[in-house]
Every structure is written in C-alpha cells, then in structure tokens.
Write a protein that holds these residues in place. Structure first.
Motif, PDB file in Angstrom:
ATOM      1  N   HIS A  90       0.667  -1.250   0.013  1.00 48.99           N
ATOM      2  CA  HIS A  90      -0.006  -0.039  -0.034  1.00 48.99           C
ATOM      3  C   HIS A  90       0.893   1.065  -0.104  1.00 48.99           C
ATOM      4  O   HIS A  90       0.386   2.269  -0.561  1.00 48.99           O
ATOM      5  CB  HIS A  90      -0.743  -0.019   1.046  1.00 48.99           C
ATOM      6  CG  HIS A  90      -2.000  -1.274   1.135  1.00 48.99           C
ATOM      7  ND1 HIS A  90      -2.025  -2.045   2.239  1.00 48.99           N
ATOM      8  CD2 HIS A  90      -2.596  -1.681   0.136  1.00 48.99           C
ATOM      9  CE1 HIS A  90      -2.950  -2.752   2.113  1.00 48.99           C
ATOM     10  NE2 HIS A  90      -3.324  -2.889   1.005  1.00 48.99           N
ATOM     11  N   HIS A  91       2.002   1.230   0.757  1.00 45.74           N
ATOM     12  CA  HIS A  91       2.911   2.291   0.632  1.00 45.74           C
ATOM     13  C   HIS A  91       4.127   2.241   0.313  1.00 45.74           C
ATOM     14  O   HIS A  91       5.184   3.070   0.195  1.00 45.74           O
ATOM     15  CB  HIS A  91       2.999   2.866   2.226  1.00 45.74           C
ATOM     16  CG  HIS A  91       1.549   3.110   2.862  1.00 45.74           C
ATOM     17  ND1 HIS A  91       0.961   2.227   3.368  1.00 45.74           N
ATOM     18  CD2 HIS A  91       0.654   4.319   2.810  1.00 45.74           C
ATOM     19  CE1 HIS A  91      -0.199   2.623   3.814  1.00 45.74           C
ATOM     20  NE2 HIS A  91      -0.277   4.016   3.470  1.00 45.74           N
ATOM     21  N   CYS A 159       4.818   2.055   7.723  1.00 42.91           N
ATOM     22  CA  CYS A 159       3.719   2.875   7.145  1.00 42.91           C
ATOM     23  C   CYS A 159       2.895   3.310   8.504  1.00 42.91           C
ATOM     24  O   CYS A 159       1.866   4.362   8.278  1.00 42.91           O
ATOM     25  CB  CYS A 159       2.956   2.351   6.187  1.00 42.91           C
ATOM     26  SG  CYS A 159       2.055   0.813   6.475  1.00 42.91           S
TER      27      CYS A 159
HETATM   28 ZN   LIG Z   1       1.490  -0.054   4.491  1.00 37.93          ZN
END
Ligand SMILES: [Zn+2]
Length: 202
Positions: A90-91, A159
C-alpha cells in the motif's frame, strides 16, 4: 529431485530505466535538486534496490519445498523467530519482524533451510502481512501434503510508525492455521506454547 532454484535472479526482468525516471520525478516533485551530488546517483541506486527487494517476484517459492525426504516423523516441526523484511504494497514502506512457521509432516519432510528460503521468496514482493502468512501456510499444504501447517507473523510496519497513525513500536500479529492446527486444539496449543516459551540460550 534437487531442482535448481534461482534464488538470486539477475535484474534483467526489471525495467530499471523506468524506475530511474520515476525516482527523478519524485525528487523533482518534492522540490529537490536531483543534480546535487548526493542525489545524482540516487535514481540508479533505487532501481538496483528494487531489483533486490522484489527479487521474490521472479522466484518460484514452491520449488524450494520440492526438496523432500521420506521420513516417518509425524510430530510438529517448528521454525521459530525467522527474521524477515518485506514491503507493504500500500505504501512501499518496510514491514519486518519474525515468523514462526510449523508443519506436521505427513510422510515426508523438506530440507530445514528450504522452508526459510520459501518464506523469504514470498517476503521479497509487494506484500501485506496477512497474505504473507497465509500464502506460506497454503504453499506448505500444497507442496508437502502435511497433516497441518501454521504460520504466525509478528511485524512492525513503517507505514504505521513513520506516517499516518504514527504508532511507533506497535506490533501486528497474524496467524494462518491449516489442517490439524485448525481442527485439533491440542496441536494448536502445542504450537502457541512453543512460540511463546523462553528462548533457549544457544
Ligand atoms: Zn502500508
């Protein structure tokens, strides 16, 4: 039976030029001067880095587990505190920690290092912690046909620590239980007791 497994593939599969220009764009977008000395080689370094960090994308994790030996051991085999590093998809920030990986052989065992190699191959991809654990458990079920497989992953996520909720030091635990670990309370208890116990001073 000892099939060669490419555990450190070359980086020809990765489009380095594309990563380099993307990294140059990011530096420019945050207002950096990508011509200054410290940054001049950064796009190339980052491209090489992704080749290493995502090497597992082009590695057949299951092939490691195809190295097998017939053995009538039908009790728990546990790999405890397997350290790993991965990147959250996701990051693209690291998450890392330890995995506890167990199986109960159903007639054959695999090489001790092979389980760790398979797990490392699954880690070296854009990942999420939940999937990393369940992919490993499913892979063991598929390749080793054991009586059961279990994977507990404990990790810190950059994250969650460096950005967003900023919760430094928080630990996420996920578990994936298959076969006897799911259906037999005593097997599950044995596994969780072993992973929680004191480490021996070896
Ligand atoms: Zn993440």
């Amino acid at each position: 039976m000892n099939k060669p497994v490419d555990s450190s593939p070359g980086q020809d599969w990765i489009d380095s030029g594309r990563i380099e220009s993307a990294v140059g764009e990011i530096l420019a977008a945050v207002g950096e001067n990508s011509a200054r000395e410290g940054l001049r080689e950064t796009p190339q370094r980052v491209a090489r880095m992704y080749g290493e960090l995502f090497a597992g994308m082009h590695e057949n994790a299951g092939a490691h587990l195809e190295v097998q030996f017939d053995e009538n051991h039908r009790e728990l085999v546990l790999f405890r505190d397997v350290r790993f590093y991965s990147l959250c998809e996701h990051h693209l920030l690291p998450f890392f920690g330890v995995a506890h990986i167990a199986y109960i052989p159903g007639g054959h065992i695999t090489g001790l290092s092979k389980v760790v190699r398979a797990f490392k191959a699954l880690s070296a991809r854009p990942q999420v912690q939940e999937r990393l654990g369940s992919q490993m458990a499913d892979l063991m079920m598929e390749k080793l046909a054991p009586l059961g497989a279990a994977v507990v992953v404990e990790a810190r996520h950059m994250c969650m620590e460096m950005r967003g909720v900023r919760a430094p030091g928080s630990l996420i635990t996920t578990s994936a239980l298959r076969g006897a670990f799911e259906t037999r309370e005593s097997t599950r208890m044995e596994f969780f007791t072993l992973i929680k116990g004191e480490r021996s001073a070896l």
